[in-house]
Design an enzyme around this catalytic site. Structure first.
Site, mmCIF file in Angstrom:
data_model
loop_
_atom_site.group_PDB
_atom_site.id
_atom_site.type_symbol
_atom_site.label_atom_id
_atom_site.label_comp_id
_atom_site.label_asym_id
_atom_site.label_seq_id
_atom_site.Cartn_x
_atom_site.Cartn_y
_atom_site.Cartn_z
ATOM 1 N N ASP A 209 0.741 -1.173 -0.027
ATOM 2 C CA ASP A 209 0.092 -0.134 0.150
ATOM 3 C C ASP A 209 1.042 1.382 -0.029
ATOM 4 O OD1 ASP A 209 -1.986 -1.462 -0.009
ATOM 5 O OD2 ASP A 209 -3.308 -0.737 1.650
ATOM 6 N N ASN A 241 -2.917 -4.531 -1.185
ATOM 7 C CA ASN A 241 -4.304 -4.730 -2.038
ATOM 8 C C ASN A 241 -4.427 -3.417 -2.893
ATOM 9 O OD1 ASN A 241 -4.633 -3.105 0.660
ATOM 10 N ND2 ASN A 241 -6.954 -3.045 -0.246
ATOM 11 N N HIS A 242 -3.585 -2.329 -2.759
ATOM 12 C CA HIS A 242 -3.615 -0.899 -3.345
ATOM 13 C C HIS A 242 -2.770 -1.169 -4.535
ATOM 14 C CE1 HIS A 242 -6.672 1.547 -1.600
ATOM 15 N NE2 HIS A 242 -6.517 0.707 -0.511
ATOM 16 N N HIS A 293 0.877 -8.283 3.811
ATOM 17 C CA HIS A 293 0.197 -7.129 3.829
ATOM 18 C C HIS A 293 -1.004 -7.225 4.417
ATOM 19 C CE1 HIS A 293 -1.287 -3.072 2.912
ATOM 20 N NE2 HIS A 293 -2.615 -3.750 2.275
ATOM 21 N N HIS A 473 -2.368 -3.046 6.656
ATOM 22 C CA HIS A 473 -3.641 -3.040 5.949
ATOM 23 C C HIS A 473 -4.845 -2.304 6.861
ATOM 24 C CE1 HIS A 473 -6.552 -4.338 3.131
ATOM 25 N NE2 HIS A 473 -7.132 -5.264 3.852
ATOM 26 N N ASP A 651 -13.422 6.624 -19.699
ATOM 27 C CA ASP A 651 -12.334 7.622 -20.190
ATOM 28 C C ASP A 651 -11.265 6.585 -20.770
ATOM 29 O OD1 ASP A 651 -10.963 9.649 -21.324
ATOM 30 O OD2 ASP A 651 -10.104 10.042 -19.080
ATOM 31 N N ASP A 691 -21.799 20.955 -19.018
ATOM 32 C CA ASP A 691 -21.226 21.506 -20.339
ATOM 33 C C ASP A 691 -21.490 22.933 -20.822
ATOM 34 O OD1 ASP A 691 -19.752 21.470 -22.579
ATOM 35 O OD2 ASP A 691 -21.457 20.549 -23.873
ATOM 36 N N ASN A 693 -19.291 25.269 -21.456
ATOM 37 C CA ASN A 693 -18.706 25.782 -22.852
ATOM 38 C C ASN A 693 -19.385 25.184 -24.107
ATOM 39 O OD1 ASN A 693 -17.780 23.443 -22.784
ATOM 40 N ND2 ASN A 693 -15.474 24.159 -22.805
ATOM 41 N N GLU A 702 -14.074 18.693 -13.521
ATOM 42 C CA GLU A 702 -14.891 19.849 -13.129
ATOM 43 C C GLU A 702 -16.409 19.052 -12.778
ATOM 44 O OE1 GLU A 702 -16.932 23.247 -15.920
ATOM 45 O OE2 GLU A 702 -15.132 22.253 -16.452
#
Length: 739
Positions: A209, A241-242, A293, A473, A651, A691, A693, A702
């Site tokens: 971690d 675990n991370h 861990h 952990h 994304d 949105d 713009n 944002e």
């Protein structure tokens, strides 16, 4: 005679004065004891608020990933939802070892003359590793060319290491062990200041971690990797675990890397996926102390863990998909949508054992943690083996395969059962927590791993001839905690984890006598300037702010719960009914009656609580939210972190922006996950609001900032969204099998 009376009066006055002083001292002592007790109680419930919300978020992350895995296995390859998320499961794209160096070549990246950060040459020197620490202390950034080169050299070294490192104290006086750092560079710098940097005389074990939540995760990784390269026999890194790209999507590391390395961040993250999978799983010191861990279960076997191919577990949240070979010898990942010959499709169906079909109704699916799936998988594999026996003649007839290759198919099916057992061992090792009672049960609080008791510890230590387990952990208020008759030591090195003053950090030193010597610290100068009362008060205010956010985000469910106690719809409930209703919705196991004075001010003369007035106190006002559908708004606040995680998955190019179409698709996915109806009109209104713009795309950062519940991020929120979903929210999946 007169002299005697005078002496008597003086004695009486003295006695009276002494009595008053004693009574005053008793009153002061009683007040102080009550003050200490109240302070300790405040500290405990503050801690409980933070920890309950933290574990709730981890559970939400695992259940979301299970849900996405369900979609992958049950939706048709051409469905929009499947296409939206499939890339996170294609873990073996361009991952053949021979291709890595060419794919991540850094040689064409120029370092400009104006660059003022540290320069690295390889093989790395001690001076360069120390210089890297100093550069990061001074807020400088390492150029992406050097980052990629450092990561490549680290990957080459990690591939040579065993799953379990075995080290000895005889070559040095002491070994230093550090717990979770979670991107908090100030803690690592303080440890190096107090204890010295890694060297031949000062070996270190870092117990996982390293990343997520803090602001400086990439800097911590680069420092640790640099010292690993300089001192490969004196620096040891265990996986946590991370160290998992799926977890990083939610808890901030992915976002941090993309913000700091805008041009080459995606390549860096892809390479880190590979590096994380090659990190060793555990370290054994002097054949007596096991450092890992998370923990163990009643089935943990170090012999099995020593033999597993650890690098195939890119994410420990899901058993790895097997790679299969077509007739042309081309490697095909069973998660990729390759439309090859019919025999290849048979291979893919056989290998897709993670979520067996049929899985039951969606209503039963949502309650499952990772632990629950292993039994289903094992039962399913027996069915798969039977199916493979029936299919064998058909397969041979279809492809006229040589006998030797047919045997490979059969062995592949048999080995799948072993793969599931190996996955469960790794999952337990990374995600488990100790408990006070005997036994071993699924860890429903986190959603993965198990809770194990003192009897399991005793049996495990006896079987492996060990005397102590050191694990991390879990955040502990003092930075460490012994349990199980002092045979398990929890070590946590990220101080001020929830907020400034919330906890100490600690590291431990082990000499040849293997007696733990613990050192505690707090890395914030502000903490040292605060009194105990100020420190508790600050942390308490932060926890209560987070709790108010949670309560507001569950307004609809709370109103329903209050109305059950308010049959005449007066808008009033008793304190007991208020506390019962809140707990029935939140499931946080908090002392609500005691917290009432901190959370509710609108109480009438009869001692009842005006719950409509209370919600007005909690209400959030702002121009951006005024005209948005209120049920959608509440959903957004409650599941803010889950929504952001889906955004990050959608994304695909890690640009920080998604199209309007993907924005709408994300909300549709969330509506299926939460078993609720979200209209297209409501989603469109939300999209238009954000949105500003009118460029037809949504800026993820944002959007998430526009709907923050408070102006100020708590320390726990650094680098990611606060987890807004509680356990009850995670049980709302669509009941209709035809989604």
């Amino acid at each position: 005679m007169g002299c005697g009376v005078t002496k008597s009066n003086h004695l009486h006055k003295h006695t009276t004065s002494s009595g008053r002083a004693i009574r005053a001292a008793i009153l002061i002592q009683r007040w102080y004891r009550q003050y200490v007790a109240r302070t300790e109680m405040r500290r405990r419930y503050t801690w409980h608020i933070f920890q309950s919300i933290e574990y709730s978020g981890e559970q939400a992350q695992i259940k979301l990933y299970n849900f996405l895995g369900y979609l992958m296995d049950n939706f048709t390859p051409s469905s929009n939802e499947r296409n939206l998320i499939s890339h996170i499961f294609r873990e073996n794209e361009v991952c053949r070892d021979a291709e890595w160096e060419r794919y991540f070549c850094y040689k064409n990246i120029e370092v400009p003359e104006i660059y003022s950060g540290p320069h690295l040459t390889f093989p790395l020197t001690v001076e360069e590793a120390v210089g890297l620490v100093e550069a990061f202390r001074n807020k400088k950034q390492l150029h992406s060319r050097y980052v990629l080169q450092l990561l490549l050299e680290t990957w080459k070294l990690l591939r040579m290491l065993p799953n379990i490192n075995r080290i000895s104290t005889c070559h040095s006086k002491e070994i230093t062990i550090c717990g979770d750092l979670h991107g908090q560079l100030e803690d690592l710098l303080l440890i190096f200041y107090k204890n010295g940097m890694p060297s031949l005389e000062k070996p270190y074990v870092f117990n996982g971690d390293f990343v997520d939540r803090g602001r400086d995760s990439i800097e911590i990784l680069l420092i640790l990797f640099a010292f690993l390269l300089v001192y490969p026999s004196d620096v040891y890194l265990n996986r946590g675990n991370h160290e998992d790209h799926i977890v990083n999507l939610r808890y901030g590391f992915t976002k941090e890397v993309l913000n700091k390395y805008k041009m080459h961040g995606k390549r860096i993250l892809k390479l880190l996926q590979k590096i994380f999978s090659w990190l060793p799983l555990a370290t054994v010191i002097d054949q007596k102390v096991l450092v890992l861990h998370g923990g163990i279960s009643d089935s943990t076997d170090l012999g099995v863990l020593a033999r597993v191919d650890r690098h195939i577990y890119i994410s420990a949240l899901r058993p790895p998909k097997k790679r299969h070979h077509s007739l042309a010898g081309i490697s095909i990942d069973s998660d990729t949508d390759v439309d090859t010959a019919a025999i290849s499709r048979v291979f893919q169906r056989r290998a897709s054992f993670t979520y067996p079909k049929p899985l039951g109704t969606r209503d039963c699916f949502q309650n499952r943690s990772l632990q629950d799936f292993s039994d289903r998988i094992r039962v399913n594999m027996e069915n798969q083996l039977e199916l493979s026996r029936r299919e064998e003649p058909i397969l041979n007839a279809q492809i006229n395969k040589p006998e030797q290759e047919s045997l490979i198919l059969s062995t592949d099916s048999v080995s799948s059962d072993t793969a599931v057992d190996e996955w469960k061992q790794i999952l337990d090792l990374l995600w488990s927590d100790p408990m006070t009672q005997d036994g071993c049960i699924p860890n429903e609080v986190r959603g993965g791993g198990c809770y194990w008791g003192p009897d399991v510890t005793e049996d495990f230590l006896n079987r492996h001839n060990l005397q102590l387990i050191i694990r991390s952990h879990e955040c502990k208020q003092e930075g460490y905690e012994f349990c199980h008759n002092r045979k398990v030591l929890t070590l946590f090195s990220a101080s001020n984890y929830y907020d400034v003053g919330s906890n100490r950090g600690a590291y431990v030193k082990l000499g040849p006598d293997l007696v733990p010597y613990l050192i505690q610290y707090q890395a914030s100068s502000m903490t040292r300037e605060l009194t105990v009362r100020q420190s508790v008060g600050r942390t308490e205010r932060s926890a209560l702010r987070v709790l108010r956010e949670q309560l507001f985000a569950h307004k609809s469910d709370l109103l329903c719960a209050f109305r059950k106690f308010d049959s005449e719809n007066t808008g009033l409930v008793s304190l007991n009914d208020w506390a019962s209703a809140v707990e029935s919705v939140m499931h946080l196991d908090l002392p609500w009656r005691m917290l009432r004075s901190q959370l509710v001010t609108c109480k009438n003369s009869e001692g009842t609580i005006d719950y409509y007035g209370w919600f007005n106190e909690l209400a959030i006002t702002g121009s951006k939210t005024d005209h948005i559908d209120q049920s959608l708004l509440e959903t957004l606040y409650r599941h803010r972190s889950t929504l952001e995680t889906i955004f990050r998955i959608v994304d695909t190019d890690n640009s920080g922006f998604i199209s309007m179409q993907d924005f709408r698709q994300t909300w549709k996915l969330l509506s299926v996950y939460l078993k609720m109806e979200i209209t297209d009109e409501a989603i469109s209104d939300l999209a238009i609001t954000i949105d500003s713009n009118h460029d037809g795309s949504i800026d993820i950062d944002e959007f998430m900032e526009a709907f923050r519940l408070t102006d100020k991020k708590s320390r726990l929120e650094r680098g990611r969204s606060m987890f807004m979903g509680t356990t009850s929210d995670l049980t709302k999946l669509e009941g209709d099998p035809n989604i």
